[in-house]
Design an enzyme around this catalytic site. Structure first.
Site, PDB file in Angstrom:
ATOM      1  N   MET A  43      29.493 -35.049 -13.110  1.00  0.00           N
ATOM      2  CA  MET A  43      30.801 -34.418 -12.992  1.00  0.00           C
ATOM      3  C   MET A  43      31.456 -34.166 -14.343  1.00  0.00           C
ATOM      4  SD  MET A  43      31.142 -34.044  -9.744  1.00  0.00           S
ATOM      5  CE  MET A  43      32.875 -33.747  -9.456  1.00  0.00           C
ATOM      6  N   LYS A  61      35.510 -35.018 -23.437  1.00  0.00           N
ATOM      7  CA  LYS A  61      34.897 -35.237 -22.129  1.00  0.00           C
ATOM      8  C   LYS A  61      35.296 -34.069 -21.230  1.00  0.00           C
ATOM      9  CE  LYS A  61      34.220 -39.302 -20.671  1.00  0.00           C
ATOM     10  NZ  LYS A  61      34.308 -40.686 -20.179  1.00  0.00           N
ATOM     11  N   ASP A 158      37.789 -48.623 -11.776  1.00  0.00           N
ATOM     12  CA  ASP A 158      36.413 -48.115 -11.827  1.00  0.00           C
ATOM     13  C   ASP A 158      35.600 -48.887 -12.864  1.00  0.00           C
ATOM     14  OD1 ASP A 158      34.369 -46.435 -10.930  1.00  0.00           O
ATOM     15  OD2 ASP A 158      34.660 -45.051 -12.592  1.00  0.00           O
TER      16      ASP A 158
END
Length: 453
Positions: A43, A61, A158
């Protein structure tokens, strides 16, 4: 010990264009020139880039196309950026900005010359960590989590081996706060199917699986699952109906899982077995209350020094940072005439000089000038706020102390009292920490007078 892992890069040659036409040399967002791709994910892609406006190397990113077209996800990611850019801790990757231009969107963030815990695990004997080698990593990781939960009031949500980096010098860096969750929710909105949770679901607490409000205890569970994998080679649950397994089944002990998988290695201390099992408790109140409590229980293990940790190949090319066992505590004392920062056990003079130069550049206000010269084999930095005022920063002594010498013509003397400064002793330091301290000094500088209070 296994050989170094290949650097985590795209599989194609460097001179071929990647997704969305990104290629080395391309300028994006009006200021960043792409150098090379350093990580490719399902992703998002991560590029090493030069920020022409700030004169720094950063990581960009980039988000996948489907996320870029999801306005709800972009708004949420922008909000996440506002939160994470305020974080200031040596064990947390710095986030600078969220940028968008046409079909591109990306995070600008600190470039870490390091490998993920997933990569480092594969470089260990038997592809699992020993408690001794893992101990200094756990200490720093828990320090970062304690800062997040206690001071920043943020839950990571996460935490997994791929989101924890370790530099060549042993500095732990936690990254990706809430980014994966927002991207996964975007995928769900666009496709009508559950987002890709592989690599994340195995580390989620039972409460997080039920979408309950995030609490620090969720990160403590994820910490336990992360440590479980690093010590056994697999997370607590890695096959079958993970949703129900995580909520209802107690995983085997660390030693039991090692035996199941045929993993060999030094025996694990009982306190590690008990503490990690407690982190994985189904009920949040049965887990250790803080990450610091986890570190305190695991602390008795003799730690390997950072240079003794077998290293995987490292991603990126940022200047190395020295090791840090935890967030350094600053102690201060008044001292006439200079400010001293102890750079501690840096690997060498060249690293110390690079670190100081990088920190000064980051801290320098607009319009100020900096020069560096070598005298008697030592580095000297001259900082000039204006044509009449300047001061020197010198590395001195066997401990490589950074000492401030005032060159102000007025001598910084006020009638009521002489100039004074504070001595900050940092057993270990990185450029971001040093830059923050220097900004405090620079903010107090006045024309023709250097006054520290």
């Amino acid at each position: 010990m296994k050989g170094d892992l290949p650097t985590q890069r795209a599989d194609q040659p460097d001179d071929l264009p990647t997704v969305r036409g990104l290629a080395p040399g391309r300028k994006v967002f009006g200021r960043y020139v792409l150098n090379e791709i350093v990580e490719r994910g399902g992703m998002r892609d991560v590029w090493r880039a030069h920020d022409q406006e700030m004169g720094e190397v950063v990581a960009l990113k980039f988000l996948a196309d489907n996320v870029v077209h999801d306005e709800a996800a972009l708004l949420e990611l922008r909000d996440e950026t506002r939160l994470t850019r305020q974080l200031r801790h040596p064990n947390i990757v710095g986030v600078y900005d969220f940028v968008r231009e046409g079909e591109l969107a990306a995070f600008s963030m600190e470039l870490v010359d390091g490998a993920t815990l997933s990569q480092l695990r594969l470089a260990q004997p038997g592809e699992v960590f020993s408690a001794e080698v893992l101990s200094p990593i756990v200490t720093q990781l828990c320090a970062a989590l304690d800062y997040l939960h206690g001071q920043a009031k943020i839950v990571h949500r996460d935490l997994k081996p791929r989101n924890v980096l370790v530099t060549k010098n042993g500095m732990v860096k936690v990254t990706d706060f809430g980014i994966a969750r927002s991207i996964s929710e975007s995928s769900t909105r666009l496709t009508g199917k559950a987002g890709d949770t592989s690599g994340t679901l195995p580390y989620m607490s039972p409460q997080q699986l039920l979408n309950r409000p995030p609490l620090a205890g969720d990160d403590v569970y994820s910490l336990g699952a992360l440590l479980y994998e690093l010590l056994t080679g697999k997370p607590p649950f890695f096959g079958g109906d993970l949703f129900n397994l995580i909520r209802s089944i107690t995983p085997p002990s660390l030693t039991g899982r090692r035996k199941e998988l045929g993993v060999t290695g030094p025996p694990l201390p009982q306190v590690w077995e008990e503490t990690i099992a407690a982190c994985l408790a189904k009920e949040i109140n049965d887990r250790p209350s803080t990450a610091g409590a986890v570190a305190a229980h695991l602390h008795p293990v003799k730690s390997a020094m950072p240079h003794e940790i077998p290293q995987a190949a490292h991603v990126g090319a940022a200047p190395p940072s020295p090791a840090s066992a935890s967030a350094p505590k600053l102690g201060s004392v008044d001292f006439d005439g200079s400010r001293t920062v102890n750079l501690g056990d840096l690997a060498g003079e060249a690293i110390a000089e690079d670190l100081v130069s990088e920190a000064i550049k980051k801290a320098l206000p607009n319009g100020w000038k900096m020069g560096k010269v070598k005298q008697d084999g030592r580095a000297h930095w001259r900082v000039e706020p204006d044509v009449e005022t300047s001061f020197d920063l010198n590395l001195e002594g066997p401990e490589r102390l950074l000492v401030l010498h005032d060159n102000c013509p007025s001598g910084c003397i006020r009638p009521e009292r002489p100039c004074s400064a504070k001595i900050f002793s940092l057993s270990r330091v990185d450029s971001e920490m040093l830059a923050r301290e220097l900004r405090k000094i620079f903010s107090r500088c006045r024309p023709n007078c250097w006054i520290l209070t």
